[in-house]
Design a protein around this motif. Structure first.
Motif, PDB file in Angstrom:
ATOM      1  N   LEU A  38       0.832  -1.204   0.000  1.00 54.46           N
ATOM      2  CA  LEU A  38       0.000   0.000   0.000  1.00 54.46           C
ATOM      3  C   LEU A  38       0.864   1.251   0.000  1.00 54.46           C
ATOM      4  O   LEU A  38       0.546   2.240  -0.655  1.00 54.46           O
ATOM      5  CB  LEU A  38      -0.908   0.011   1.232  1.00 54.46           C
ATOM      6  N   GLU A  39       1.960   1.202   0.726  1.00 55.28           N
ATOM      7  CA  GLU A  39       2.810   2.385   0.794  1.00 55.28           C
ATOM      8  C   GLU A  39       3.437   2.695  -0.565  1.00 55.28           C
ATOM      9  O   GLU A  39       3.555   3.850  -0.957  1.00 55.28           O
ATOM     10  CB  GLU A  39       3.871   2.207   1.890  1.00 55.28           C
TER      11      GLU A  39
ATOM     12  N   LEU B 278       0.767   4.366  -2.541  1.00 53.02           N
ATOM     13  CA  LEU B 278       0.570   5.765  -2.173  1.00 53.02           C
ATOM     14  C   LEU B 278       1.603   6.641  -2.863  1.00 53.02           C
ATOM     15  O   LEU B 278       1.296   7.728  -3.354  1.00 53.02           O
ATOM     16  CB  LEU B 278       0.700   5.935  -0.655  1.00 53.02           C
ATOM     17  N   GLU B 279       2.808   6.148  -2.863  1.00 55.45           N
ATOM     18  CA  GLU B 279       3.897   6.881  -3.513  1.00 55.45           C
ATOM     19  C   GLU B 279       3.568   7.087  -4.989  1.00 55.45           C
ATOM     20  O   GLU B 279       3.676   8.186  -5.522  1.00 55.45           O
ATOM     21  CB  GLU B 279       5.199   6.079  -3.353  1.00 55.45           C
TER      22      GLU B 279
ATOM     23  N   GLY C  71       1.666  10.485  -4.861  1.00 56.97           N
ATOM     24  CA  GLY C  71       2.865  11.291  -4.641  1.00 56.97           C
ATOM     25  C   GLY C  71       3.105  11.541  -3.171  1.00 56.97           C
ATOM     26  O   GLY C  71       3.522  12.620  -2.765  1.00 56.97           O
ATOM     27  N   PHE C  72       2.853  10.537  -2.371  1.00 54.29           N
ATOM     28  CA  PHE C  72       2.967  10.690  -0.916  1.00 54.29           C
ATOM     29  C   PHE C  72       3.969   9.683  -0.384  1.00 54.29           C
ATOM     30  O   PHE C  72       3.844   8.487  -0.614  1.00 54.29           O
ATOM     31  CB  PHE C  72       1.600  10.462  -0.282  1.00 54.29           C
ATOM     32  N   GLN C  73       4.967  10.198   0.321  1.00 50.42           N
ATOM     33  CA  GLN C  73       6.002   9.320   0.845  1.00 50.42           C
ATOM     34  C   GLN C  73       5.740   9.036   2.321  1.00 50.42           C
ATOM     35  O   GLN C  73       5.756   9.951   3.147  1.00 50.42           O
ATOM     36  CB  GLN C  73       7.351  10.011   0.702  1.00 50.42           C
ATOM     37  N   VAL C  74       5.521   7.791   2.635  1.00 49.14           N
ATOM     38  CA  VAL C  74       5.124   7.418   3.985  1.00 49.14           C
ATOM     39  C   VAL C  74       6.345   7.324   4.897  1.00 49.14           C
ATOM     40  O   VAL C  74       7.341   6.691   4.554  1.00 49.14           O
ATOM     41  CB  VAL C  74       4.400   6.060   3.971  1.00 49.14           C
ATOM     42  N   SER C  75       6.259   7.955   6.059  1.00 53.77           N
ATOM     43  CA  SER C  75       7.342   7.809   7.033  1.00 53.77           C
ATOM     44  C   SER C  75       6.890   6.953   8.211  1.00 53.77           C
ATOM     45  O   SER C  75       7.689   6.378   8.923  1.00 53.77           O
ATOM     46  CB  SER C  75       7.787   9.176   7.544  1.00 53.77           C
ATOM     47  N   ASP C  76       5.602   6.898   8.397  1.00 60.41           N
ATOM     48  CA  ASP C  76       5.089   6.106   9.508  1.00 60.41           C
ATOM     49  C   ASP C  76       3.627   5.810   9.250  1.00 60.41           C
ATOM     50  O   ASP C  76       2.983   6.473   8.458  1.00 60.41           O
ATOM     51  CB  ASP C  76       5.227   6.892  10.813  1.00 60.41           C
ATOM     52  N   HIS C  77       3.123   4.814   9.924  1.00 56.18           N
ATOM     53  CA  HIS C  77       1.708   4.551   9.761  1.00 56.18           C
ATOM     54  C   HIS C  77       1.141   3.974  11.038  1.00 56.18           C
ATOM     55  O   HIS C  77       1.860   3.667  11.971  1.00 56.18           O
ATOM     56  CB  HIS C  77       1.462   3.587   8.597  1.00 56.18           C
TER      57      HIS C  77
ATOM     58  N   ASP D 108      -3.957   5.204   9.295  1.00 50.90           N
ATOM     59  CA  ASP D 108      -3.409   6.531   9.022  1.00 50.90           C
ATOM     60  C   ASP D 108      -1.979   6.389   8.529  1.00 50.90           C
ATOM     61  O   ASP D 108      -1.218   5.597   9.079  1.00 50.90           O
ATOM     62  CB  ASP D 108      -3.361   7.393  10.293  1.00 50.90           C
TER      63      ASP D 108
ATOM     64  N   LYS E 239       1.455   8.644   8.017  1.00 56.90           N
ATOM     65  CA  LYS E 239       2.147   9.920   8.164  1.00 56.90           C
ATOM     66  C   LYS E 239       3.268   9.961   7.144  1.00 56.90           C
ATOM     67  O   LYS E 239       3.882   8.942   6.856  1.00 56.90           O
ATOM     68  CB  LYS E 239       2.743  10.057   9.571  1.00 56.90           C
TER      69      LYS E 239
ATOM     70  N   ASN F 204       5.257  14.641  -2.164  1.00 59.50           N
ATOM     71  CA  ASN F 204       6.442  15.005  -2.938  1.00 59.50           C
ATOM     72  C   ASN F 204       6.452  16.498  -3.234  1.00 59.50           C
ATOM     73  O   ASN F 204       7.492  17.129  -3.231  1.00 59.50           O
ATOM     74  CB  ASN F 204       6.473  14.208  -4.245  1.00 59.50           C
TER      75      ASN F 204
END
Lengths: 157, 157
Positions: free
Chosen positions: A116-117, A120-121, A125-131, B134, B136, B140
């Motif tokens: 999934l991460e 999302l990328e 265009g979303f870079q996941v750092s935590d979930h 969720d 976090k 980009n």
DNA sequence: CTACCTGCAAATGATTTGCACTATT
DNA sequence: AATAGTGCAAATCATTTGCAGGTAG
């Protein structure tokens, strides 16, 4: 590596002191790795080995540990923040099962979200750092019990 | 169906009254479906159409709506509870992207967890009634901006 | 000595509650 | 009249902060 030594290193690296109070708090966390303790719970438990300790110190220490990514702060909707030791370096990867019958909180150590991460990328265009991933529900073995309603009102998704 | 009529029905079905105050609150929620409003925010907004309203009523109404599964209560770690209208009947299925640079909170309406929920049932004997997911991270398009640290300390996973 | 830590008590801020009052059936 | 719902103010509870004293480098 010995977890205490490891944590001690991290403190030193950031110029923080691993005082006896902080050690006592860390020890409680290590001894209760399976639980998600609240500040009050940690406070009570540390009092055994360090009776003079102040509550504010527990708050401050847990915040510090959070900053150092040694623990993770989370909120299950019962009105208090709870803290969980993080495993290895980047192991932000665990999920929770919360049973609404027995109240048990089980941790699942696998990471099921890598795909999934990536998606999302790619798509957002979303870079996941935590979930964070929590499941509420019931264990099949619990369903016979009558449904406890107690804190249901306070519940936060 | 008209969402107001629908909600009105649910109130009646449970012997609750849809008072003008409650209507005003529901209207604010409908008008801001995209946001995740805090009690204080709802209060401020309802004051426009209903200046006499008390804060406690907002708390009580949102709790009631939660009980009726019309809204979902959640906590993003900024110190306040936030509320989100649930979509259709069983649409507990949405996820969040939280950007740590711009603070934006995007909602993803798809349900990506059906497979995982089946797996929980199979491997853990756990029947999911609700979940929360969720992420976090950063968009980009946001990465140029300097990292705002403001509330980072308060952050709850 | 200086900077970091601690404990305590007071302050804060979100949420809840008691109570008297109002509105609806 | 009875009951549910409201507004207000006071109470509660978790968390934070100011400050004076303590401790380690």
């Amino acid at each position: 590596m010995d977890p205490i030594a490891n944590i001690s290193q991290q403190f030193a690296a950031q110029k923080y002191k691993l005082t006896p109070q902080r050690q006592a708090i860390v020890k409680v966390l290590l001894d209760n790795e399976k639980d998600h303790l609240s500040v009050e719970e940690v406070y009570m438990m540390v009092k055994n080995s360090y009776p003079h300790l102040g509550l504010a110190t527990v708050y401050r220490t847990l915040e510090l540990l959070c900053e150092l990514h040694i623990v993770e702060k989370m909120n299950f909707g019962d009105g208090v923040s709870r803290y969980d030791l993080r495993g290895g370096d980047h192991e932000h990867m665990h999920h929770h099962l919360i049973c609404s019958v027995c109240g048990r909180l089980e941790e699942i150590k696998e990471d099921w979200l890598l795909d999934l991460e990536k998606r999302l990328e790619r798509e957002y265009g979303f870079q996941v750092s935590d979930h964070r991933l929590d499941f509420k529900g019931t264990y099949n073995t619990c369903q016979k019990t009558s449904c406890k309603r107690e804190k249901a009102n306070k519940a936060v998704s």
